[in-house]
Each structure stands twice: as structure tokens, then as C-alpha cells.
Design a protein around this motif. Structure first.
Motif, mmCIF file in Angstrom:
data_model
loop_
_atom_site.group_PDB
_atom_site.id
_atom_site.type_symbol
_atom_site.label_atom_id
_atom_site.label_comp_id
_atom_site.label_asym_id
_atom_site.label_seq_id
_atom_site.Cartn_x
_atom_site.Cartn_y
_atom_site.Cartn_z
ATOM 1 N N PHE A 173 40.948 -14.426 19.690
ATOM 2 C CA PHE A 173 39.534 -14.734 19.951
ATOM 3 C C PHE A 173 39.141 -16.087 19.366
ATOM 4 C CE2 PHE A 173 34.858 -14.204 19.497
ATOM 5 C CZ PHE A 173 34.579 -13.920 20.826
ATOM 6 N N LYS A 174 40.010 -16.613 18.524
ATOM 7 C CA LYS A 174 39.669 -17.834 17.793
ATOM 8 C C LYS A 174 39.130 -18.977 18.677
ATOM 9 C CE LYS A 174 41.088 -20.088 13.654
ATOM 10 N NZ LYS A 174 42.166 -20.760 12.978
ATOM 11 N N PRO A 175 39.795 -19.266 19.809
ATOM 12 C CA PRO A 175 39.291 -20.387 20.631
ATOM 13 C C PRO A 175 37.869 -20.179 21.145
ATOM 14 C CG PRO A 175 41.427 -19.611 21.433
ATOM 15 C CD PRO A 175 40.992 -18.658 20.379
ATOM 16 N N PHE A 176 37.397 -18.932 21.172
ATOM 17 C CA PHE A 176 36.060 -18.644 21.723
ATOM 18 C C PHE A 176 35.007 -18.477 20.631
ATOM 19 C CE2 PHE A 176 39.389 -16.408 24.218
ATOM 20 C CZ PHE A 176 39.387 -17.239 25.326
ATOM 21 N N SER A 177 35.459 -18.460 19.382
ATOM 22 C CA SER A 177 34.565 -18.013 18.314
ATOM 23 C C SER A 177 33.374 -18.939 18.091
ATOM 24 C CB SER A 177 35.344 -17.807 17.008
ATOM 25 O OG SER A 177 35.958 -19.022 16.674
#
Ligand code: NAI
Ligand code: MG
Length: 395
Positions: A173-177
Motif C-alpha cells: 500500500f506504500k505507493p498509495f499512502s
């Protein structure tokens, strides 16, 4: 007292044109039923804030058997705009009534037969290397999980904080956080082992009953490792109970290509909700398209049968109506099959087969001409003429 009571839900648009024609046919074969009208669809949403009113749910709960035409559904903003002024800003949210119905009654098994009718000018043909053509006979039945997956309805734009926090626990999920809430939409793909088991079991049972040699699980387990993975895992377990039937596993993307290459290779195909929706339309396109595509939504207690087409608003006001009622007839046939009226199933199917093969009476779609007010003057049959033709061939 009639033997059966059927809740009839014509719904919107052409649902009101094709459903009454199916009732004419059912009456003509002597199906011993009382038909009970129930409201559903766009008007119910606009005037009551609920496209599937409680009174319709009660009728279905009571009588267990439903015939459904089609509904109009619209994206969020347009749906909100359609709501009667007195109901606006009162917290009403549009949900597709057919999706709600499937979930409400756990109609978890959707059956969509895609069977060629010999002589149908819309049948798929394949070019041969010598320049000739061949017309493979398609005999596919798609089993679509009907209540879960990406259609479970668990979704957000601007997800609430606990959802974002939960998502943040996943490294992917990191790229969307850092995406701002209003710019972030999430739809959750939910698969339960029980539902995965039920749909694959239903597919194998059908294969056994109707003599199919293969069941194909059509997913994407190499990418959707958890959800498609679980579907495939359950299919493998279920397959062990059916030694005479082979289980094939295909990916949804490859499958949509292969089905136009060698559709005759496939028998029963099973998939989760969205993939089943896609692949059943794709197979339906090989055997006549929406004018021929029928479906059954089967639960433990309630079963509802419907053509897979929608309300086709652009044809809804035409007089005489021009749409093809055969998809609705085939849905009624599925209902007859469900309740065990196999003699009537045979009579109707045979009559449709003769009409299609003779080719004297064809609706506009079967003539490959544009639909519209001119279709009839171009030689297309009206909806009613098509029904009359089928009625005339009943033995
Ligand atoms: P649609 O299935 O209503 O129509 C698409 C096209 O298919 C039509 O324009 C027509 O050319 C053809 N078609 C459909 N049924 C036909 C028939 N019986 N005979 C001959 N040709 C036929 O799908 P569309 O236009 O995407 O959606 C219209 C409305 O229906 C939308 O509001 C949509 O949300 C809704 N819908 C409802 C469904 C349901 O009630 N189960 C399923 C699909 C769409
Ligand atoms: Mg669909």
C-alpha cells in the motif's frame, strides 16, 4: 390452486416488453402458475429511494420463484439527480436492485448457458486456412459466483481513517499512502472459502448431470494470489470428488482470447463474480449475444431467472417493440428446468430451435441491421411476431 406461484418483475425499459411475452409462452405450454407482479427498478428508486422495495423482497421470500426483466441503473451522481426532490439529501444511496437481491437471498450461484442454435446467423464462425469457414458448436455453461468478489459492495472513495490505517499495514500500500482521500478509490475483492466451494461444486454437479467432460476454473491466481488462489484451490479439492471430469485452470485474460479461437473446447466454466460476468458475456457473444443470453440466480430457497441484457432504454419506447425476446424465453426455460418441468423445457427449446433454423422470422439483431423505428420496414420481426412464431412451432 395453481401448482406454482411466480413473482414477475418486469422492471424498466425493455423488461416490460419481453417479460409479458415470456408469460404468453409459459401459458401456451400449460405451465400451471399464478404470476404475481412486483415492483423493482428506476421508478422505485426515484419515488421511494429504494430500487428493491421491501414489498418485493417479501413476495420473493414468500413465493421463492422469480422472473425478472431488466432494470436501469445509473452511476452515483446521475442516480442522486433522479431522486424525487422530497427524498434528496436524506441519506438514500442507490444500489443495483438485482445485485442487492442476489445478496439478500444469497443467490450465490449464477448459471449462464451459452449454447449455439444451429442456423443462427449470429453464431461465431472461424476462417479456415483454405479460405473456407467453419462454425464450431458452442455448448458452454458459465457458473458465476454471484454474491462476493469485486461486487460485494465493500468500497470507498475517500476511505475512512481505520480503513486507511488497515491498508497501511500492507507493504504494497506504500505507493498509495500519500494519495489524498478524495483522490483514492478502493473496491475490495472478497472471497470466502465456503462460496468458492459452493460455486465450484455446483459447476461440477452440472457437468456430471449433463455429461460434460471438463470444468474450467477461470481466474488469475498468478496475480490475485489470495482471492483467485482460493477459488482455484477449492476447485482442485472439489475436482477430486469427480474422477471422470477434468479440471482445467485458465487465466481470465487468456481465456477471453482462447474462447474465440476454440470455443468448442470448453464445457462448464466457473469463475468469481466479475470474471464470471465478463466471461459469460464473452461466450454469449459467440452464440447470438444479448438477444440469446439467459441466466438463473440460484440460492438455497429462492431462485430468480433473467435475461442478462439490460433495459436498453433507446428501444424501450418503440411501438411495436423490436427487441429479441428469446433471451427472456430461455430464462423462463431455465425456470421450468429448475422446477423439473422438463417436458415443457423440451417443447419450448425445440420451438425456438425451429424458428431460428428456418430463419423466416428474425428480430433486428438477428439480421445484423441497426435497431430503431425503421427495423420493421427493413424486414425485421417485432418482439410480438417473434413470440407468435415460437408459439406457432410448439408441438
Ligand atoms: P443493454 O443490455 O440494456 O443494451 C445494450 C445493447 O444491446 C442495446 O442497445 C441493444 O443494442 C442490445 N440489446 C439488449 N437486449 C437486447 C434484446 N433483447 N434484443 C436485441 N438487442 C438487445 O445494456 P446497456 O445499454 O449497457 O445498459 C442499459 C441499462 O440497462 C443501464 O441502465 C444498465 O445499467 C442496465 N443494465 C441492467 C442489467 C440488468 O437488469 N440485469 C444488465 C445490464 C445493464
Ligand atoms: Mg453483465
Amino acid at each position: 390452486m395453481p401448482k406454482y406461484k411466480v413473482v414477475t418483475m418486469p422492471g424498466d425499459g425493455i423488461g416490460n416488453q419481453v417479460l409479458p411475452e415470456a408469460l404468453r409462452l409459459l401459458r401456451a405450454v400449460g405451465f400451471d402458475a399464478e404470476y404475481i407482479h412486483a415492483d423493482i427498478g428506476w421508478d422505485c428508486w426515484c419515488n421511494e429511494g429504494d430500487a428493491l422495495p421491501d414489498r418485493t423482497i417479501e413476495l420473493l421470500a414468500k413465493h421463492k420463484l422469480g422472473l425478472f426483466g431488466a432494470i436501469t441503473s445509473k452511476p452515483k451522481k446521475e442516480a442522486d439527480a433522479g431522486l424525487q426532490p422530497s427524498l434528496k439529501d436524506k441519506g438514500y444511496a442507490y444500489y443495483s436492485p438485482i445485485v442487492t437481491m442476489r445478496q439478500r437471498f444469497n443467490l450465490d450461484t449464477c448459471i449462464r448457458p451459452c449454447l449455439s442454435f444451429p442456423g443462427n446467423p449470429l453464431n461465431f464462425i472461424r476462417k479456415k486456412p483454405d479460405g473456407g469457414f467453419e462454425e464450431p458448436f458452442v455448448r458452454v455453461v458459465v457458473f458465476r459466483q454471484n454474491t462476493e468478489g469485486l461486487y460485494a459492495g465493500v468500497e470507498w472513495t475517500n476511505p475512512p481513517h481505520p480503513v486507511r490505517s488497515a491498508m497501511a499495514t500492507h507493504p504494497k500500500f506504500k505507493p498509495f499512502s500519500s494519495t489524498p482521500g478524495p483522490d483514492l478509490a478502493i473496491s475490495v475483492r472478497v472471497i470466502t472459502r465456503k462460496a468458492a466451494h459452493n460455486i465450484t461444486k455446483a459447476a461440477f454437479e452440472w457437468a456430471k448431470k449433463y455429461g460434460y467432460k471438463s470444468v474450467t476454473i477461470c481466474e488469475k491466481p498468478n496475480v490475485l494470489r489470495e482471492t483467485s488462489g482460493m477459488m482455484e484451490e477449492e476447485a482442485k479439492l472439489v475436482a477430486k470428488e469427480y474422477p471422470g471430469i477434468v479440471l482445467w485452470s485458465t487465466n481470465i485474460d487468456a481465456q477471453t482470447m482462447w474462447l474465440t479461437k476454440n470455443p468448442e473446447d470448453y464445457g462448464v466454466v466457473v469463475a468469481s463474480n466479475l470474471f464470471g460476468d465478463v466471461i459469460s458475456d464473452a461466450f454469449a457473444g459467440l452464440v447470438g449475444g444479448l438477444g440469446f443470453a439467459a441466466s438463473g440466480n440460484i440460492g438455497d430457497e429462492v431462485a430468480v431467472f433473467e435475461p442478462t441484457h439490460g433495459s436498453a432504454p433507446k428501444y424501450a419506447e418503440l411501438d411495436p417493440p423490436i427487441v429479441n425476446p428469446i433471451a427472456m424465453f430461455l430464462s423462463a426455460v431455465m425456470m421450468l428446468e429448475h422446477v423439473g418441468e422438463s417436458d415443457k423445457v423440451k417443447r419450448i427449446r425445440q420451438a425456438i430451435e425451429v424458428v431460428v433454423k428456418e430463419g423466416k422470422v428474425r428480430t433486428y439483431d438477428m439480421m445484423r441491421i441497426p435497431g430503431g423505428p425503421k427495423s420493421i420496414s427493413q424486414g425485421a420481426a417485432s418482439t410480438i411476431q417473434m413470440t407468435n412464431a415460437v408459439l406457432a412451432k410448439l408441438n
